[in-house]
Design a protein around this motif. Structure first.
Motif, PDB file in Angstrom:
ATOM      1  N   THR A 140       0.849  -1.190   0.000  1.00  0.00           N
ATOM      2  CA  THR A 140       0.000   0.000   0.000  1.00  0.00           C
ATOM      3  C   THR A 140       0.884   1.239   0.000  1.00  0.00           C
ATOM      4  O   THR A 140       2.042   1.201   0.419  1.00  0.00           O
ATOM      5  CB  THR A 140      -0.903   0.033   1.240  1.00  0.00           C
ATOM      6  OG1 THR A 140      -0.075   0.149   2.402  1.00  0.00           O
ATOM      7  CG2 THR A 140      -1.791  -1.192   1.331  1.00  0.00           C
ATOM      8  N   ALA A 141       0.306   2.322  -0.473  1.00  0.00           N
ATOM      9  CA  ALA A 141       1.052   3.589  -0.487  1.00  0.00           C
ATOM     10  C   ALA A 141       1.452   3.961   0.936  1.00  0.00           C
ATOM     11  O   ALA A 141       2.548   4.483   1.161  1.00  0.00           O
ATOM     12  CB  ALA A 141       0.207   4.682  -1.124  1.00  0.00           C
ATOM     13  N   GLN A 142       0.584   3.668   1.898  1.00  0.00           N
ATOM     14  CA  GLN A 142       0.883   3.991   3.296  1.00  0.00           C
ATOM     15  C   GLN A 142       2.072   3.176   3.800  1.00  0.00           C
ATOM     16  O   GLN A 142       2.947   3.703   4.487  1.00  0.00           O
ATOM     17  CB  GLN A 142      -0.348   3.725   4.161  1.00  0.00           C
ATOM     18  CG  GLN A 142      -0.155   4.064   5.610  1.00  0.00           C
ATOM     19  CD  GLN A 142      -1.403   3.785   6.438  1.00  0.00           C
ATOM     20  OE1 GLN A 142      -2.339   3.154   5.972  1.00  0.00           O
ATOM     21  NE2 GLN A 142      -1.396   4.245   7.666  1.00  0.00           N
ATOM     22  N   VAL A 164       4.516   1.806   1.936  1.00  0.00           N
ATOM     23  CA  VAL A 164       5.705   2.302   1.239  1.00  0.00           C
ATOM     24  C   VAL A 164       6.150   3.626   1.845  1.00  0.00           C
ATOM     25  O   VAL A 164       7.338   3.836   2.114  1.00  0.00           O
ATOM     26  CB  VAL A 164       5.429   2.436  -0.277  1.00  0.00           C
ATOM     27  CG1 VAL A 164       6.560   3.187  -0.968  1.00  0.00           C
ATOM     28  CG2 VAL A 164       5.228   1.065  -0.909  1.00  0.00           C
ATOM     29  N   GLU A 165       5.203   4.518   2.100  1.00  0.00           N
ATOM     30  CA  GLU A 165       5.548   5.831   2.667  1.00  0.00           C
ATOM     31  C   GLU A 165       6.120   5.688   4.074  1.00  0.00           C
ATOM     32  O   GLU A 165       7.050   6.409   4.448  1.00  0.00           O
ATOM     33  CB  GLU A 165       4.329   6.758   2.677  1.00  0.00           C
ATOM     34  CG  GLU A 165       4.640   8.148   3.179  1.00  0.00           C
ATOM     35  CD  GLU A 165       5.743   8.868   2.404  1.00  0.00           C
ATOM     36  OE1 GLU A 165       6.539   9.584   3.042  1.00  0.00           O
ATOM     37  OE2 GLU A 165       5.825   8.713   1.170  1.00  0.00           O
ATOM     38  N   GLU A 191      10.269   6.305  -2.772  1.00  0.00           N
ATOM     39  CA  GLU A 191       9.086   5.447  -2.756  1.00  0.00           C
ATOM     40  C   GLU A 191       9.159   4.399  -3.861  1.00  0.00           C
ATOM     41  O   GLU A 191       8.810   3.236  -3.656  1.00  0.00           O
ATOM     42  CB  GLU A 191       7.802   6.276  -2.877  1.00  0.00           C
ATOM     43  CG  GLU A 191       7.452   7.056  -1.640  1.00  0.00           C
ATOM     44  CD  GLU A 191       8.285   8.337  -1.454  1.00  0.00           C
ATOM     45  OE1 GLU A 191       9.093   8.692  -2.345  1.00  0.00           O
ATOM     46  OE2 GLU A 191       8.123   8.973  -0.396  1.00  0.00           O
ATOM     47  N   GLU A 192       9.621   4.793  -5.058  1.00  0.00           N
ATOM     48  CA  GLU A 192       9.783   3.836  -6.160  1.00  0.00           C
ATOM     49  C   GLU A 192      10.853   2.801  -5.823  1.00  0.00           C
ATOM     50  O   GLU A 192      10.717   1.625  -6.147  1.00  0.00           O
ATOM     51  CB  GLU A 192      10.139   4.569  -7.456  1.00  0.00           C
ATOM     52  CG  GLU A 192       8.999   5.351  -8.038  1.00  0.00           C
ATOM     53  CD  GLU A 192       9.404   6.152  -9.264  1.00  0.00           C
ATOM     54  OE1 GLU A 192      10.578   6.078  -9.694  1.00  0.00           O
ATOM     55  OE2 GLU A 192       8.543   6.864  -9.807  1.00  0.00           O
ATOM     56  N   THR A 232       9.323   0.348  -3.354  1.00  0.00           N
ATOM     57  CA  THR A 232       8.403  -0.539  -4.068  1.00  0.00           C
ATOM     58  C   THR A 232       9.168  -1.585  -4.870  1.00  0.00           C
ATOM     59  O   THR A 232       8.795  -2.760  -4.885  1.00  0.00           O
ATOM     60  CB  THR A 232       7.470   0.281  -4.981  1.00  0.00           C
ATOM     61  OG1 THR A 232       6.750   1.225  -4.180  1.00  0.00           O
ATOM     62  CG2 THR A 232       6.492  -0.611  -5.714  1.00  0.00           C
TER      63      THR A 232
END
Length: 96
Positions: A14-16, A18-19, A72-73, A76
């Motif tokens: 999730t973006a969360q 990863v962040e 972030e990339e 991921t």
């Protein structure tokens, strides 16, 4: 390899998530080892990855962080590499 299942990571990160890893990396002094931070975090999230697995994954991962435009990339990409490696372990265990 100990007993492990990749279904713990079957959902895309999730973006969360990863962040939160990216924030942890940014918060560390100097040049943080992004792969190590991601591996530790993924291992904590999974009940089936233990320390020997983390060490083995660390030695097997081949992620080129230079290709990522953002942290972030990069995070991921590392998570995807971990998932791919664990899937390979699962296939070998099934074949055994």
């Amino acid at each position: 390899m100990s007993c492990r299942r990749s279904e713990d990571l079957s959902q895309p990160p999730t973006a969360q998530f990863v962040e939160s890893i990216a924030t942890t990396v940014r918060g560390q002094s100097g040049s943080a080892d992004v792969e190590a931070v991601v591996l530790r975090t993924v291992a904590r999230r999974s009940d089936s990855i233990d320390l020997p697995d983390v060490l083995e994954l660390r030695s097997l991962l081949d992620v080129d962080g230079e290709q990522a435009d953002t942290l972030e990339e990069q995070v991921t990409s590392i998570i995807s590499a971990i998932e791919a490696e664990l899937a390979g372990w699962d296939r070998r265990e099934v074949a055994a």
